[in-house]
Design a protein around this motif. Sequence first.
Motif: not given
Length: 401
Positions: A42-48, A259-266, A292-294, A298-301
């Motif tokens: 769990p990180y900043k509202g995301y499930q990495l 290498i894995k990069i996790s990205i957050g976007s509105r 897109n499935v669950d 991701a953080k709300e919105g």
Amino acid sequence: MRVGIVGGGLGGLLAGALLSRDNDVVIYEKLPYLGGRFTNIPYKGYQLSTGALHMIPHGADGYLAQLLSRAGCKVTIVNSNPDGLFRIGKRDYRYRELFNLVGLKDKIKCLKKAANLKLGRVDKSISFGEFLEDVPLALKVGNSFTGWALSMEAYSVPMDEIVEIARNYHRFGGPGVPIGGCKKVIDELSRVIVENGGRILTGCKVERIEVEEDRGYIYTEEGCSEFHLIISNLSPLLTERISNVKVIKDREPVPSRGIKISIGSREKLIKHNGVLFTPECERLCGLNCPSNVDRSLAKEGYNLIMAHALQLRDNVKREIDIVLEDIERLFGDANYEILHIQTFRDEIPVNHASSGTDVDPIVDRRLFLVGDGAKGKGGIEVEGIALGVSKVVRWIENTLS
Ligand SMILES: Cc1cc2nc3c(=O)[nH]c(=O)nc-3n(C[C@H](O)[C@H](O)[C@H](O)COP(=O)(O)OP(=O)(O)OC[C@H]3O[C@@H](n4cnc5c(N)ncnc54)[C@H](O)[C@@H]3O)c2cc1C
């Protein structure tokens, strides 16, 4: 029988859940949490995640899904539709549409290759790269597929692995996302083990494994425990290092790097729930958007995007920069945030044995290996782990019970 399992990653827990119905199972996990490279962070509202991209290669019908259901786990896996799209230029193409992007001569060659692969009528002594190399676009597409699915370049993947992978794909279909992400799988496996009376010890590092003719022993700081059987979820190399058994009998397993990069976007930068393969990128092989499935991933919105890339050279910092440049080119001016960058190699690789270099999970009558150093042939990632676990469980049930 008393069964001691060293390591509480996916492989150890899956074996534990299946065997705990009829045996006394004890699982030793050195970390304070379970799941190894297959659980959420769990990180900043995301499930990495610690490793995997919240994707199961053959979705709700594959080997892992079948074993989860056999063990009594309740995991909902949503199959991806489409399985994957390929970004060429600025457009995303379905696999079949790619054939129209090459000239007539190459199109005929590609259709022949696809048909022969489906029928298994190919030279199995060559690599996938050699199989594809006379059509440059096919080689690029093949590289993005093997880079994403196996963290390997097409030239490193033997054709006999690819034939089995293709067979599994035609049998079970493409990937799926478990609701709740990787951790849901781990939580369900541990629930089943505990409900069956098994014991799970976290924060408990195994120092040594000793195997004799009719018994095995696990040593921790607390002391020594005796078992009828021992299953190691550690890499073949580490298992050999801490035990009195020769585990690697022929060829050394070759770990795969990534290498894995996790990205957050509105903004919804990926609009489907499959893989977006990126054959034209330098290192990036593909991305998915499990939120897109669950939505809870991701953080709300916002959306969670996970990008997977090959690490080709040893200079990790430079390799990460190349992947970040790939991502920049792909998303242009879009507004996104890089949440997390992880590299996997050496002791914590993408796979302890890259496909084609796995060891046999049946080491001897008392010691077995599970996990991504002992995958079954043609089993992509956790599907290969499920194949290996299945072989071990079958062997134990048929030979020793
Ligand atoms: C970037 C990346 C992306 C991936 N994406 C996917 C994907 O989308 N889909 C997919 O199917 N697969 C994916 N994979 C592969 C998948 O995550 C791994 O193959 C799988 O999680 C490995 O599980 P395992 O049980 O073999 O090993 P591990 O998860 O490594 O488990 C081994 C466990 O043993 C414990 N341990 C180690 N030493 C000791 C000791 N001495 N005593 C006790 N315990 C010990 C460790 O702490 C660990 O918990 C990905 C991997 C990576 C790295």
